[in-house]
Design a protein around this motif. Structure first.
Motif, PDB file in Angstrom:
ATOM      1  N   GLU A 215       0.792  -1.194  -0.083  1.00  0.00           N
ATOM      2  CA  GLU A 215       0.010  -0.238   0.122  1.00  0.00           C
ATOM      3  C   GLU A 215       0.956   1.264  -0.095  1.00  0.00           C
ATOM      4  OE1 GLU A 215      -3.735   1.853   2.608  1.00  0.00           O
ATOM      5  OE2 GLU A 215      -2.617   0.267   3.348  1.00  0.00           O
ATOM      6  N   ILE A 218       2.715   1.732  -3.459  1.00  0.00           N
ATOM      7  CA  ILE A 218       1.721   2.206  -4.438  1.00  0.00           C
ATOM      8  C   ILE A 218       1.745   3.467  -4.305  1.00  0.00           C
ATOM      9  CG2 ILE A 218      -0.707   2.390  -5.283  1.00  0.00           C
ATOM     10  CD1 ILE A 218      -0.689  -0.596  -4.309  1.00  0.00           C
ATOM     11  N   GLU A 222       2.668   6.201  -7.197  1.00  0.00           N
ATOM     12  CA  GLU A 222       1.518   6.988  -7.854  1.00  0.00           C
ATOM     13  C   GLU A 222       2.077   8.619  -7.918  1.00  0.00           C
ATOM     14  OE1 GLU A 222      -2.549   4.379  -7.243  1.00  0.00           O
ATOM     15  OE2 GLU A 222      -1.831   5.936  -5.734  1.00  0.00           O
ATOM     16  N   THR A 237       0.580  -0.666 -12.584  1.00  0.00           N
ATOM     17  CA  THR A 237      -0.717  -1.510 -12.878  1.00  0.00           C
ATOM     18  C   THR A 237      -0.599  -3.083 -12.769  1.00  0.00           C
ATOM     19  OG1 THR A 237      -1.332   0.329 -14.558  1.00  0.00           O
ATOM     20  CG2 THR A 237      -2.114  -2.030 -14.732  1.00  0.00           C
ATOM     21  N   LYS A 240      -0.457  -3.782  -8.930  1.00  0.00           N
ATOM     22  CA  LYS A 240      -1.753  -3.433  -8.472  1.00  0.00           C
ATOM     23  C   LYS A 240      -2.912  -4.404  -8.743  1.00  0.00           C
ATOM     24  CE  LYS A 240      -3.647   0.796  -8.115  1.00  0.00           C
ATOM     25  NZ  LYS A 240      -4.238   2.059  -8.486  1.00  0.00           N
ATOM     26  N   GLU A 241      -2.574  -5.052  -9.758  1.00  0.00           N
ATOM     27  CA  GLU A 241      -3.690  -6.367  -9.966  1.00  0.00           C
ATOM     28  C   GLU A 241      -3.244  -7.553  -8.891  1.00  0.00           C
ATOM     29  OE1 GLU A 241      -2.874  -7.503 -13.940  1.00  0.00           O
ATOM     30  OE2 GLU A 241      -3.978  -5.612 -14.877  1.00  0.00           O
ATOM     31  N   TYR A 243      -1.689  -6.889  -6.106  1.00  0.00           N
ATOM     32  CA  TYR A 243      -2.086  -6.604  -4.889  1.00  0.00           C
ATOM     33  C   TYR A 243      -3.555  -6.891  -4.381  1.00  0.00           C
ATOM     34  CZ  TYR A 243      -2.555  -3.051  -0.901  1.00  0.00           C
ATOM     35  OH  TYR A 243      -3.115  -2.743   0.139  1.00  0.00           O
ATOM     36  N   GLU A 244      -4.441  -6.405  -5.400  1.00  0.00           N
ATOM     37  CA  GLU A 244      -5.964  -6.452  -5.363  1.00  0.00           C
ATOM     38  C   GLU A 244      -6.358  -7.906  -5.033  1.00  0.00           C
ATOM     39  OE1 GLU A 244      -8.032  -4.138  -4.341  1.00  0.00           O
ATOM     40  OE2 GLU A 244      -6.629  -2.259  -4.875  1.00  0.00           O
TER      41      GLU A 244
END
Length: 365
Positions: A215, A218, A222, A237, A240-241, A243-244
Motif C-alpha cells: 500500500e 503504491i 503514484e 498497474t 496493483k492487479e 495486490y488487489e
C-alpha cells in the motif's frame, strides 16, 4: 722436395689444431654439465622434500614421473662421474623435465584441494541455515524428523571430506565428496518442503506485511507518476492487479491462497519493488552496479573453467553492461528517470546472472 715441405708443415699445423678444438669443446661440455648437475641436485632436493611426506597419497602419474626423474638423475650423475659430459647433459635435462612435471601435478592437486576446502567451508555456512530452519519449524510444531536425519547424515559426510583434506588425502576427499553431494541433494529437497510448510504456517503474517508495504509503495509510485513520469504506469498497474487479488483473499481470511498468489507473481512483485527502491534512494548506485558486473564476469569465468555452460548468463551480462552504458549517457543528458529505467533493466539481468552463479556453486563475493 721444396713443394713437399710446405704441404708437410701445413698438415702438421692442422693436426696440432684438432686436439685444441676438441679440448675446447670438451671444456664447454664439462662446464655445462657441471652447471646442470648442480641445478639438478637442487631441484631434486626441492621435489624430494615435497613428495616424500605425501608419497603414499599421490596418484600413479605423479609417482611415475617422480621415479623416471630419479632414474634419469642417477644416469646423469654416473655419466658425469665417468667423464661423459654429453650424456650427463642429456640425462640432466630429461630428469629436470620429469621433476617439473611432478611439481606441476602437485600444484594442480593443491588447487583442487583449495576448491574442495572452499566448497566444504561454504557448506558449513549452509548447515547453520538448515539448523535455524529446523529450530523455527519445531517451534511451529512441524515434523522435522526426516530433515534432522538427513541433516546429520550430510554433516557427517562433509566432515569426512574435511578430515581427508586435513590429511591431504586428495583422491579420497574427491570420492567422499561425491557421497556428500548426493546427501546434500536429498537434504536440499527436504529443506524446501519444510521451508514451504514453515512459510504457509506463517501465511497470515507474511500476507499482512506484503499488503502493508504494498500500500505504501503504491502511494510512492503514484506520486512519481503524477509528477510527470508516465513510463512507470505499466509497472504499477501490473503490481496493483496482484495486490488487489491478494487483498481480496486476505479479507476472506484465505491466507494460504493469498500467499500462493504472491509466490506465483514473484517476478512482477520484485520488478515493482526495484522501482520503489530506485525512487526512494533517488539514484542507482553506479559503483554498486559496476562492482556487480565485474564480479559476475569473474564468477562466470570460473564456472567456464569447470566446463559449465555459461552462454545464456554471459549474454544477459553483456546486455546488462550495455544498459548501464545507455543509462550513463541519459544521465549526462539530464534525463534521470529515463536513465533509471535502463538501470532497472540492468539490475534485473544482473539478478538473473547472480542466481545462475549461485545455483552452480559460483564463488562468494
Amino acid at each position: 722436395m721444396r713443394k713437399v715441405l710446405p704441404l708437410l708443415i701445413g698438415l702438421l699445423l692442422l693436426a696440432s689444431a684438432v686436439p685444441l678444438t676438441i679440448a675446447q669443446t670438451n671444456s664447454e661440455e664439462q662446464e655445462l654439465a657441471t652447471s646442470l648437475i648442480k641445478n639438478l641436485e637442487r631441484l631434486s632436493k626441492f621435489v624430494e622434500d615435497k613428495v616424500e611426506p605425501i608419497k603414499d597419497k599421490l596418484n600413479n602419474a605423479t609417482l611415475e614421473n617422480y621415479e623416471i626423474a630419479e632414474n634419469y638423475k642417477e644416469e646423469a650423475i654416473n655419466a658425469y662421474d665417468a667423464g661423459d659430459y654429453e650424456k650427463a647433459v642429456t640425462y640432466s635435462l630429461l630428469a629436470m623435465r620429469h621433476y617439473k612435471a611432478v611439481l606441476s601435478s602437485l600444484r594442480e592437486a593443491k588447487s583442487r584441494y583449495q576448491d574442495l576446502r572452499f566448497e566444504v567451508e561454504r557448506t558449513l555456512d549452509y548447515f547453520r541455515f538448515v539448523n535455524r530452519t529446523i529450530a523455527l519449524a519445531q517451534e511451529e510444531g512441524i515434523d522435522v524428523s526426516n530433515l534432522t536425519k538427513l541433516f546429520n547424515e550430510t554433516k557427517e559426510a562433509y566432515k569426512a571430506v574435511l578430515e581427508d583434506i586435513k590429511a591431504k588425502e586428495y583422491e579420497k576427499a574427491r570420492e567422499d565428496l561425491k557421497v556428500a553431494r548426493e546427501k546434500k541433494v536429498q537434504l536440499d529437497e527436504e529443506l524446501r518442503k519444510i521451508r514451504r510448510e514453515l512459510t504457509y504456517a506463517n501465511a497470515d503474517k507474511i500476507v499482512r506485511i506484503f499488503l502493508d508495504r504494498g500500500e505504501k509503495s503504491i502511494e510512492i509510485v503514484e506520486r512519481v507518476i503524477n509528477s510527470g513520469h508516465p513510463e512507470l504506469n505499466a509497472t504499477l498497474t501490473a503490481f496493483k492487479e496482484v495486490y488487489e487479488e491478494v487483498k481480496s483473499l486476505a479479507d476472506q481470511d484465505k491466507w494460504q491462497d493469498a500467499l500462493k498468489v504472491i509466490e506465483e507473481n514473484r517476478e512482477t512483485i520484485e520488478k515493482f519493488q526495484r522501482t520503489v527502491r530506485i525512487i526512494i534512494h533517488g539514484k542507482v548506485s553506479l559503483r554498486g552496479l559496476r562492482e556487480r558486473i565485474e564480479w559476475c564476469y569473474k564468477a562466470l569465468q570460473r564456472l567456464r573453467e569447470k566446463d559449465i555452460d555459461t552462454r545464456i548468463p554471459e549474454v544477459q551480462l553483456k546486455v546488462a553492461t550495455q544498459e548501464v552504458m545507455v543509462g550513463l549517457r541519459l544521465l549526462k543528458k539530464g534525463k534521470p528517470m529515463e536513465a533509471r529505467a535502463h538501470f532497472m533493466v540492468a539490475q534485473d539481468l544482473l539478478s538473473r546472472v547472480e542466481k545462475f552463479i549461485a545455483k552452480h556453486g559460483g564463488m562468494n563475493r
